[in-house]
Each structure stands twice: as structure tokens, then as C-alpha cells.
Design an enzyme around this catalytic site. Structure first.
Site, PDB file in Angstrom:
ATOM      1  N   GLY A   1      32.528  44.234  70.410  1.00  0.00           N
ATOM      2  CA  GLY A   1      33.954  44.350  69.142  1.00  0.00           C
ATOM      3  C   GLY A   1      34.260  45.811  68.532  1.00  0.00           C
TER       4      GLY A   1
ATOM      5  N   ASP B   1      32.671  46.462  64.072  1.00  0.00           N
ATOM      6  CA  ASP B   1      33.874  45.567  63.987  1.00  0.00           C
ATOM      7  C   ASP B   1      34.326  45.310  62.975  1.00  0.00           C
ATOM      8  OD1 ASP B   1      31.945  43.785  64.699  1.00  0.00           O
ATOM      9  OD2 ASP B   1      32.860  43.528  65.859  1.00  0.00           O
TER      10      ASP B   1
ATOM     11  N   ASP C   1      29.272  41.455  58.750  1.00  0.00           N
ATOM     12  CA  ASP C   1      29.798  39.768  57.969  1.00  0.00           C
ATOM     13  C   ASP C   1      28.431  39.462  57.073  1.00  0.00           C
ATOM     14  OD1 ASP C   1      29.895  36.836  57.549  1.00  0.00           O
ATOM     15  OD2 ASP C   1      29.284  36.514  59.964  1.00  0.00           O
TER      16      ASP C   1
ATOM     17  N   PHE D   1      37.451  33.821  60.018  1.00  0.00           N
ATOM     18  CA  PHE D   1      37.200  34.094  61.541  1.00  0.00           C
ATOM     19  C   PHE D   1      38.099  34.517  62.780  1.00  0.00           C
ATOM     20  CE2 PHE D   1      35.563  34.486  65.687  1.00  0.00           C
ATOM     21  CZ  PHE D   1      34.340  34.557  66.392  1.00  0.00           C
ATOM     22  N   VAL D   2      38.384  35.964  62.646  1.00  0.00           N
ATOM     23  CA  VAL D   2      39.441  36.227  62.685  1.00  0.00           C
ATOM     24  C   VAL D   2      39.112  37.574  64.491  1.00  0.00           C
ATOM     25  CG1 VAL D   2      40.153  37.246  60.617  1.00  0.00           C
ATOM     26  CG2 VAL D   2      38.144  38.722  61.754  1.00  0.00           C
TER      27      VAL D   2
ATOM     28  N   ASP E   1      36.280  39.279  68.854  1.00  0.00           N
ATOM     29  CA  ASP E   1      36.275  38.224  70.075  1.00  0.00           C
ATOM     30  C   ASP E   1      36.598  36.824  69.631  1.00  0.00           C
ATOM     31  OD1 ASP E   1      34.137  38.897  70.245  1.00  0.00           O
ATOM     32  OD2 ASP E   1      33.228  36.906  71.550  1.00  0.00           O
TER      33      ASP E   1
ATOM     34  N   ARG F   1      40.423  39.949  72.729  1.00  0.00           N
ATOM     35  CA  ARG F   1      40.266  40.925  72.132  1.00  0.00           C
ATOM     36  C   ARG F   1      41.606  41.888  72.171  1.00  0.00           C
ATOM     37  NH1 ARG F   1      34.266  41.921  71.396  1.00  0.00           N
ATOM     38  NH2 ARG F   1      33.085  40.763  73.206  1.00  0.00           N
TER      39      ARG F   1
HETATM   40  P1  IMP Z   1      26.275  40.305  61.595  1.00  0.00           P
HETATM   41  O1  IMP Z   1      25.624  40.746  61.861  1.00  0.00           O
HETATM   42  O2  IMP Z   1      26.719  39.259  60.763  1.00  0.00           O
HETATM   43  O3  IMP Z   1      26.700  41.285  60.265  1.00  0.00           O
HETATM   44  O4  IMP Z   1      27.590  40.527  61.605  1.00  0.00           O
HETATM   45  C1  IMP Z   1      28.005  41.272  62.763  1.00  0.00           C
HETATM   46  C2  IMP Z   1      28.744  40.437  64.053  1.00  0.00           C
HETATM   47  O5  IMP Z   1      28.965  39.243  64.097  1.00  0.00           O
HETATM   48  C3  IMP Z   1      29.778  41.356  64.353  1.00  0.00           C
HETATM   49  O6  IMP Z   1      29.712  42.830  64.974  1.00  0.00           O
HETATM   50  C4  IMP Z   1      31.010  40.140  65.314  1.00  0.00           C
HETATM   51  O7  IMP Z   1      30.427  40.519  67.083  1.00  0.00           O
HETATM   52  C5  IMP Z   1      30.881  39.035  64.729  1.00  0.00           C
HETATM   53  N1  IMP Z   1      31.845  38.722  63.862  1.00  0.00           N
HETATM   54  C6  IMP Z   1      31.051  38.686  62.664  1.00  0.00           C
HETATM   55  N2  IMP Z   1      32.535  38.021  62.357  1.00  0.00           N
HETATM   56  C7  IMP Z   1      33.063  37.793  62.919  1.00  0.00           C
HETATM   57  C8  IMP Z   1      34.860  36.956  63.332  1.00  0.00           C
HETATM   58  O8  IMP Z   1      35.243  37.005  61.954  1.00  0.00           O
HETATM   59  N3  IMP Z   1      35.329  37.563  64.919  1.00  0.00           N
HETATM   60  C9  IMP Z   1      34.432  38.208  65.633  1.00  0.00           C
HETATM   61  N4  IMP Z   1      33.347  38.306  65.384  1.00  0.00           N
HETATM   62  C10 IMP Z   1      32.964  37.746  63.904  1.00  0.00           C
END
Ligand code: IMP
Length: 191
Positions: free
Chosen positions: A54, A110, A113, A162-163, A169, A175
Site C-alpha cells: 500500500g 499507507d 487503522d 474505506f478508501v 487497494d 492502486r
Molecule cells: P491496521 O493494522 O488495522 O492499522 O491496518 C493497516 C492496513 O490495513 C493498511 O496498511 C492497509 O493495508 C489496510 N487498510 C486499512 N484501511 C484501509 C482502507 O481504507 N483502504 C485500503 N487499505 C486499508
């Protein structure tokens, strides 16, 4: 349209909703981040670690915006299963080639979350003895505990949508949009 069908042209895809960040907004904020990193790391040559897949677009433009002799390496993790929401498990898919001992490392993400991926990566990289480890993320959710996660540089704070685009992606598609858009995930499960 089912989750597996795609229109011929990406720009015609009805699941791409409102533009959240234009190409111009991205370029201008990344120039600011690059200038800040250039100032903060003056006299050093930081190693940027791009988290695949990402962060590839962001890391590319961020590198061009930094006026220092930087180095670049890549790490890949998978935090979710193929189609489901979160599995709560982070897996290392591709490790770094460069030794981190005594290096000034900037982890380039990227989006933060839940912070699960970042916590895993921090633990893994800190164990390798870098001189310093900072995090630069293009996006962070409003709810993310950035202080607790030790995130120093943030491009934009966003809500819960969600973006997709600019490297991010939905099931490996979108992407290659030059902007960030809200994705309509109502008829398909995305990660
Ligand atoms: P975390 O481990 O929950 O912080 O998630 C991080 C990963 O989830 C990011 O590096 C992205 O690959 C994916 N992700 C979370 N939200 C989005 C979104 O809105 N669009 C695309 N990928 C996302």
C-alpha cells in the site's frame, strides 16, 4: 455489479465514490512532509522502509521530496486474510535486505487503522538495533492512538470510510488511481 466484475475503464467504476484527496492535495502535503524530514534529519542519511504494497506510491513521492542522501528498502506484511475484515494476525511476507543496526530508520506506511500492523512492525524493527525508528504515514484514522503508536509524521487524518487509490487497494484493485477516493464496499467484502 458483483464484486468480481470490473468496468473496462477504471474511471467508470461506480464503486469509486467521492474524491477524498486530490492529486494536488497529496503532492502539496507530501512536499511539506519531505521538507520536515529534510530538516529533522539534516546531516544524516535515513533509511526509508516502505511497507508493501500500500505505501509504494507514497514512498516514491516522499523520497523525491526529501533533499538528503536517503536509502530505501521494502518490507511486506499481510495483516488480513484474503477477503475477510481483520484476522488480527500480522504475517511477514517479505523481509528487508538491509541491516538496520545503527541506522536512522523511517517506516513509511499507507494508513494506520487499528494500529495492529504498526505495532507488529515496530516490535520487529526495534529488535534489530536501529539508532532511531520513526514512523511516517500518509493516512491515519481519527480513532488511531498515534501517540501510543509513536507516529511522528502524518499526512492526513481521515474518518472511517474505506478508501482506495494512490497505492491503497480493495482486493488488489484501484492502486493506480492518482487520487484517494471513498470506495463503496456495500456489494463486496474488502480488506
Ligand atoms: P491496521 O493494522 O488495522 O492499522 O491496518 C493497516 C492496513 O490495513 C493498511 O496498511 C492497509 O493495508 C489496510 N487498510 C486499512 N484501511 C484501509 C482502507 O481504507 N483502504 C485500503 N487499505 C486499508
Amino acid at each position: 455489479m458483483s464484486g468480481t466484475e470490473h468496468p473496462i475503464h477504471l474511471s467508470d467504476d461506480p464503486r469509486i465514490g467521492n474524491i477524498l484527496l486530490t492529486e494536488e492535495q497529496l503532492t502539496s502535503r507530501i512536499a511539506e512532509l519531505g521538507a520536515q524530514i529534510t530538516e529533522d534529519y539534516a546531516g544524516r542519511n535515513p533509511l526509508l522502509v516502505c511497507v508493501l504494497r500500500g505505501a509504494y506510491a507514497f514512498a516514491t513521492d516522499l523520497c523525491f521530496a526529501i533533499n538528503l542522501p536517503i536509502e530505501l528498502d521494502f518490507i511486506a506484511v499481510s495483516s488480513y486474510g484474503a477477503t475477510t475484515r481483520t484476522s488480527g494476525v500480522v504475517r511477514l511476507v517479505k523481509d528487508l535486505d538491509v541491516d538496520l543496526t545503527d541506522r536512522d530508520v523511517i517506516l513509511v506506511e499507507d494508513i494506520v487503522d487499528t494500529g495492529l500492523t504498526l505495532r507488529y512492525l515496530r516490535r520487529s524493527l526495534e529488535a534489530r538495533g536501529p539508532a532511531s525508528l520513526e514512523v511516517c504515514t500518509l493516512l491515519a484514522r481519527e480513532a488511531a492512538d498515534l501517540e501510543g503508536l509513536g507516529v511522528r509524521y502524518v499526512g492526513f487524518t481521515i474518518g472511517g470510510d474505506f478508501v482506495v487509490g494512490y497505492g491503497l487497494d480493495a482486493n488488489e484493485k484501484y492502486r493506480n488511481l492518482r487520487y484517494l477516493a471513498v470506495f463503496d464496499s456495500s456489494d463486496t467484502e474488502v480488506r
